[in-house]
Design a protein around this motif. Sequence first.
Motif, PDB file in Angstrom:
ATOM      1  N   ILE B  81     -46.421  22.391 -53.240  1.00 16.26           N
ATOM      2  CA  ILE B  81     -45.101  22.072 -52.534  1.00 16.26           C
ATOM      3  C   ILE B  81     -43.704  23.724 -52.549  1.00 16.26           C
ATOM      4  O   ILE B  81     -43.331  23.859 -51.288  1.00 16.26           O
ATOM      5  N   MET B  82     -43.485  23.691 -53.785  1.00 17.04           N
ATOM      6  CA  MET B  82     -42.141  24.575 -53.898  1.00 17.04           C
ATOM      7  C   MET B  82     -42.699  25.738 -53.543  1.00 17.04           C
ATOM      8  O   MET B  82     -41.461  26.020 -52.646  1.00 17.04           O
ATOM      9  N   TRP B  84     -44.722  26.722 -51.798  1.00 16.75           N
ATOM     10  CA  TRP B  84     -44.818  26.408 -50.082  1.00 16.75           C
ATOM     11  C   TRP B  84     -43.775  26.843 -49.178  1.00 16.75           C
ATOM     12  O   TRP B  84     -43.709  27.871 -48.400  1.00 16.75           O
ATOM     13  N   VAL B  85     -42.848  26.313 -49.792  1.00 12.23           N
ATOM     14  CA  VAL B  85     -41.470  25.756 -48.734  1.00 12.23           C
ATOM     15  C   VAL B  85     -40.932  26.884 -48.760  1.00 12.23           C
ATOM     16  O   VAL B  85     -40.458  27.504 -48.259  1.00 12.23           O
ATOM     17  N   ARG B  88     -43.263  30.433 -47.197  1.00 15.27           N
ATOM     18  CA  ARG B  88     -43.508  29.933 -46.270  1.00 15.27           C
ATOM     19  C   ARG B  88     -41.851  29.759 -44.226  1.00 15.27           C
ATOM     20  O   ARG B  88     -42.123  29.686 -43.445  1.00 15.27           O
ATOM     21  N   TYR B  89     -41.301  28.870 -46.150  1.00 16.87           N
ATOM     22  CA  TYR B  89     -39.995  27.898 -44.404  1.00 16.87           C
ATOM     23  C   TYR B  89     -39.449  28.898 -44.548  1.00 16.87           C
ATOM     24  O   TYR B  89     -38.238  29.629 -45.899  1.00 16.87           O
ATOM     25  N   ASP B  90     -37.980  28.886 -43.570  1.00 24.92           N
ATOM     26  CA  ASP B  90     -36.802  29.625 -43.925  1.00 24.92           C
ATOM     27  C   ASP B  90     -35.814  28.210 -43.505  1.00 24.92           C
ATOM     28  O   ASP B  90     -36.206  27.654 -42.475  1.00 24.92           O
ATOM     29  N   PHE B  91     -34.947  27.878 -44.229  1.00 22.60           N
ATOM     30  CA  PHE B  91     -33.511  27.217 -43.999  1.00 22.60           C
ATOM     31  C   PHE B  91     -32.641  27.417 -45.276  1.00 22.60           C
ATOM     32  O   PHE B  91     -32.463  27.980 -45.525  1.00 22.60           O
ATOM     33  N   PRO B  92     -31.400  27.229 -44.632  1.00 19.36           N
ATOM     34  CA  PRO B  92     -30.193  26.462 -45.649  1.00 19.36           C
ATOM     35  C   PRO B  92     -30.424  26.435 -46.744  1.00 19.36           C
ATOM     36  O   PRO B  92     -31.222  25.795 -47.326  1.00 19.36           O
ATOM     37  N   PHE B  96     -30.895  29.231 -52.770  1.00 19.15           N
ATOM     38  CA  PHE B  96     -29.895  28.551 -54.208  1.00 19.15           C
ATOM     39  C   PHE B  96     -31.009  27.544 -54.731  1.00 19.15           C
ATOM     40  O   PHE B  96     -31.266  28.002 -56.317  1.00 19.15           O
ATOM     41  N   ILE B  97     -32.183  27.122 -54.024  1.00 20.91           N
ATOM     42  CA  ILE B  97     -32.950  26.619 -54.827  1.00 20.91           C
ATOM     43  C   ILE B  97     -33.547  27.563 -55.357  1.00 20.91           C
ATOM     44  O   ILE B  97     -34.376  27.082 -56.668  1.00 20.91           O
ATOM     45  N   GLY B  99     -33.145  30.523 -56.719  1.00 22.39           N
ATOM     46  CA  GLY B  99     -32.208  30.341 -58.142  1.00 22.39           C
ATOM     47  C   GLY B  99     -32.263  29.804 -58.990  1.00 22.39           C
ATOM     48  O   GLY B  99     -31.967  29.665 -59.904  1.00 22.39           O
ATOM     49  N   ILE B 100     -32.589  28.186 -58.636  1.00 17.23           N
ATOM     50  CA  ILE B 100     -32.045  26.966 -60.159  1.00 17.23           C
ATOM     51  C   ILE B 100     -33.729  26.139 -60.334  1.00 17.23           C
ATOM     52  O   ILE B 100     -33.272  25.917 -61.707  1.00 17.23           O
ATOM     53  N   ILE B 101     -34.716  27.023 -59.831  1.00 18.14           N
ATOM     54  CA  ILE B 101     -35.989  26.463 -60.310  1.00 18.14           C
ATOM     55  C   ILE B 101     -36.412  27.311 -61.660  1.00 18.14           C
ATOM     56  O   ILE B 101     -36.561  26.663 -62.869  1.00 18.14           O
ATOM     57  N   ILE B 170     -51.387  37.022 -43.410  1.00 20.41           N
ATOM     58  CA  ILE B 170     -51.683  36.308 -42.855  1.00 20.41           C
ATOM     59  C   ILE B 170     -52.574  35.859 -41.736  1.00 20.41           C
ATOM     60  O   ILE B 170     -53.231  34.837 -40.881  1.00 20.41           O
TER      61      ILE B 170
END
Lengths: 276, 280
Positions: B81-82, B84-85, B88-92, B96-97, B99-101, B170
């Motif tokens: 899921i992470m 994929w997010v 595939r997705y763009d969000f504010p 950062f996310i 980077g912290i993984i 795609i």
Amino acid sequence: MELRKNNGPLKWCMITLVVVFLAVFLLLPLVYIVITALSKGIDAYISSITDEYAVKAAWLTIRATFWAVLINTIFGIAAAWCLTKFAFKGKKLISTFIDLPVTVSPIIAGLIYVLTFGRQSFLYPILDGWGVQVIFAVPGIILATIFVTFPFISRELIPVLTAQGTDEEEAAALMGAGTFTIFRKVTLPHIKWALLYGVVLCTARAMGEFGAVSVLSGHLRGKTNTLPLYIELLYQGYDFTGAFAASSILVILAVVVLVLRLWIEHRGQKDLDIDK
Amino acid sequence: MKRIRKRKNIIPGFGLSFGITITILSLIVLIPLCSLIVFTARLSFSEFIYTITRPRILSGYWVSLSTALIAALVNAFMGVIMAWVLVRYDFPGKKFIDGIIELPFALPTAVAGISLTHLTTTNGWVGKFFYETFGIRIAYTRLGITIALIFIGIPFVVRSVQPVLEKIDIQYEEAAMILGADRRTTFWKVIFPELLPALISGFTLAFARGIGEYGSVVFIAGNTPYETEIAPLLIMSELQEFDYAAATSIALVMLAIAFIILSVNAVAQSIVSRRVSGLA
């Protein structure tokens, strides 16, 4: 592009799930360390981290990390050079052995050093004759740190050198360049970011190693305690503020590592774009 | 059989780099490994069997294996899921996310361990809530061990699935859609098979790491015999009693388990890749 637009609710559900998961599992523990470290005020914090034993532990951690990074850098460059520029038998075996240290449990890593240098080993009388004590002393800690970070640098360099091939080095050698000139002028520019990245990863892991070092340390305050071991000692003595204060130093270093990592990736990408 | 000789390599420095490699490799890895083998050869077989079949040791293996398996499954699920997010997705805040993984790799395990423990005891922020609302204890139970292992294993699956997902064209999904597949079918029949090898290898790494993990677990586990005593801790306590024979016996079984897991992974990889290429 229709495909990506179509999933409104599902998209936000998944993003929320990821954000919540990471906030709970990663950010909360991190923030908690900082808050607990400062819970008794800034003065208590400063006196915790400037405690004589804390400073000695930090110093030992720096020493162990320094040696681990130095030895692994020399090894990493030599191994990557030898494994990617030449064809010889036993290559696969060597790379298996290089990767081995990260697949064994840190406790087992400590155990094999105890078996190698402990009293029951044939090496013990020899080393003892020279007055060298390895286990339950600083050399053991340094060896364990080198072991657990062993493949970190070579693993970053090997893919880059494999992708680059040997043409440029061959050309340089034909034109009469020596080993070190070739390395410095031809190879190093290609691998500098990967090398730096490996050094950063190696530093991060080396300063935080706990299990292997714990087996080999004599747990003597001020003598064979690294920072993570010192934290354990404080925690088990119910000095939570002190333990979290000492931890906060390592947290800051971890954050620095993450930022450096992003920066190196960014710079490396830029260089690649220029090459193209 | 005579081989055709390869073109002579003209790059210098083979002797030097090979020498350094073999010397350091021997000192750090090979000699210690040999001493493990030499020491093993001195163990008596009956003593070995006796040590590893003691109920306390067996329950240690079981605690390590079961908690590591559950943690790796959670991470496999969340990892996909992470990935994929992030792909595939763009969000504010996406950068950062991303980077912290890697935080669990950068944060010392002992530090993570004490923080998670302190948070989840019945007096801690999280632990208090769970204890008062649901009557669930987290720290000093197997649940706590699993939580610590989830923390440690977060980066493995994401970082192996993410690059594969980035490379998937795609067009295949578009083709599947045009041919009438709904989104779920497209995911399970088109995308998932491509991700599977990376997912398996990420899962295996997280699982293997979880079994051997010590620093982050030892604080949160509580270390009650038969209940929350992990296998690495059993080795540690034998070492503290200077019973090297017992420690080595337990370690050998753990090495065997790790070896089996990595071999299963290798076999699974070859089966999956054969199937995928067979389909193509």
